[in-house]
Design a protein around this motif. Structure first.
Motif, short mmCIF file in Angstrom:
data_model
loop_
_atom_site.label_atom_id
_atom_site.label_comp_id
_atom_site.label_asym_id
_atom_site.label_seq_id
_atom_site.Cartn_x
_atom_site.Cartn_y
_atom_site.Cartn_z
N LEU A 63 0.86 -1.18 0.00
CA LEU A 63 0.00 0.00 0.00
C LEU A 63 0.90 1.23 0.00
O LEU A 63 1.77 1.37 0.85
N GLN A 64 0.72 2.10 -0.99
CA GLN A 64 1.58 3.27 -1.13
C GLN A 64 0.76 4.54 -0.90
O GLN A 64 -0.39 4.63 -1.33
N LYS A 65 1.38 5.51 -0.26
CA LYS A 65 0.72 6.78 -0.01
C LYS A 65 0.32 7.43 -1.33
O LYS A 65 1.12 7.51 -2.26
N GLY A 66 -0.92 7.87 -1.40
CA GLY A 66 -1.40 8.57 -2.59
C GLY A 66 -1.77 7.65 -3.75
O GLY A 66 -2.12 8.13 -4.82
N LEU A 67 -1.70 6.34 -3.55
CA LEU A 67 -2.02 5.39 -4.63
C LEU A 67 -3.52 5.11 -4.65
O LEU A 67 -4.09 4.69 -3.65
N THR A 68 -4.14 5.39 -5.78
CA THR A 68 -5.55 5.10 -5.99
C THR A 68 -5.67 4.20 -7.21
O THR A 68 -5.19 4.55 -8.28
N VAL A 69 -6.28 3.05 -7.03
CA VAL A 69 -6.46 2.08 -8.11
C VAL A 69 -7.94 1.73 -8.17
O VAL A 69 -8.55 1.46 -7.13
N SER A 70 -8.52 1.74 -9.37
CA SER A 70 -9.94 1.39 -9.49
C SER A 70 -10.14 0.47 -10.69
O SER A 70 -9.24 0.28 -11.51
N VAL A 71 -11.35 -0.06 -10.81
CA VAL A 71 -11.68 -0.96 -11.92
C VAL A 71 -11.76 -0.19 -13.25
O VAL A 71 -11.91 -0.82 -14.29
N HIS A 72 -11.65 1.11 -13.22
CA HIS A 72 -11.65 1.91 -14.44
C HIS A 72 -10.23 2.08 -15.00
O HIS A 72 -10.05 2.66 -16.07
N ASP A 73 -9.23 1.60 -14.27
CA ASP A 73 -7.83 1.69 -14.67
C ASP A 73 -7.39 0.37 -15.28
O ASP A 73 -8.15 -0.59 -15.33
N ARG A 74 -6.15 0.34 -15.73
CA ARG A 74 -5.55 -0.91 -16.18
C ARG A 74 -4.06 -0.85 -15.89
O ARG A 74 -3.49 0.20 -15.58
N PHE A 75 -3.41 -2.03 -15.96
CA PHE A 75 -1.97 -2.12 -15.83
C PHE A 75 -1.37 -2.51 -17.17
O PHE A 75 -2.00 -3.21 -17.97
N ARG A 76 -0.14 -2.07 -17.39
CA ARG A 76 0.61 -2.43 -18.59
C ARG A 76 1.97 -2.98 -18.17
O ARG A 76 2.61 -2.44 -17.27
N LYS A 77 2.36 -4.06 -18.82
CA LYS A 77 3.71 -4.61 -18.65
C LYS A 77 4.26 -4.81 -20.06
O LYS A 77 3.86 -5.75 -20.75
N GLY A 78 5.11 -3.90 -20.49
CA GLY A 78 5.59 -3.94 -21.87
C GLY A 78 4.44 -3.71 -22.81
O GLY A 78 3.75 -2.70 -22.74
N SER A 79 4.18 -4.68 -23.69
CA SER A 79 3.07 -4.55 -24.64
C SER A 79 1.84 -5.35 -24.21
O SER A 79 0.89 -5.48 -24.97
#
Length: 107
Positions: A63-79
């Motif tokens: 858990l990082q200060k100021g980190l907001t993650v929601s189901v409207h976001d996504r993650f990317r790893k390379g392509s």
């Protein structure tokens, strides 16, 4: 968190109007997050299916200060892209259920 650490880039969708009255969707890199990415086992997948959650992977990160993650976001790893399907905020870490491949918005 047990397992090899990997870095994923958190992306947030933004929409702007174009000159023809439509909208243009882009994904903006927000921050790089280090954590453990693993595939979802058959047993866990069965439980998630019962909850109506399609998940192929799980990402555990501190858990990082100021980190907001929601189901409207996504993650990317390379392509490769991972759509966020559920975020569980534990006391000291985040567990994020992800779907990779088919059904992940690439725009």
């Amino acid at each position: 968190m047990i397992g090899p650490k990997t870095k994923l880039v958190l992306q947030r969708k933004t929409s702007t109007s174009d000159s023809k009255g439509g909208s243009v969707v882009t994904w903006e890199d927000k921050r790089e997050i280090s954590g453990v990415l693993s595939t979802v086992s058959g047993y866990k997948q069965m439980i998630y299916d019962q909850l109506g959650i399609v998940a192929t992977h799980q990402f555990l990160c501190d858990l990082q200060k100021g980190l907001t993650v929601s189901v409207h976001d996504r993650f990317r790893k390379g392509s490769e892209y991972y759509q966020i399907r559920r975020v569980d905020n534990k006391r000291t870490c985040l567990r994020v259920l992800l779907e990779s491949g088919k059904g992940v918005e690439q725009t």
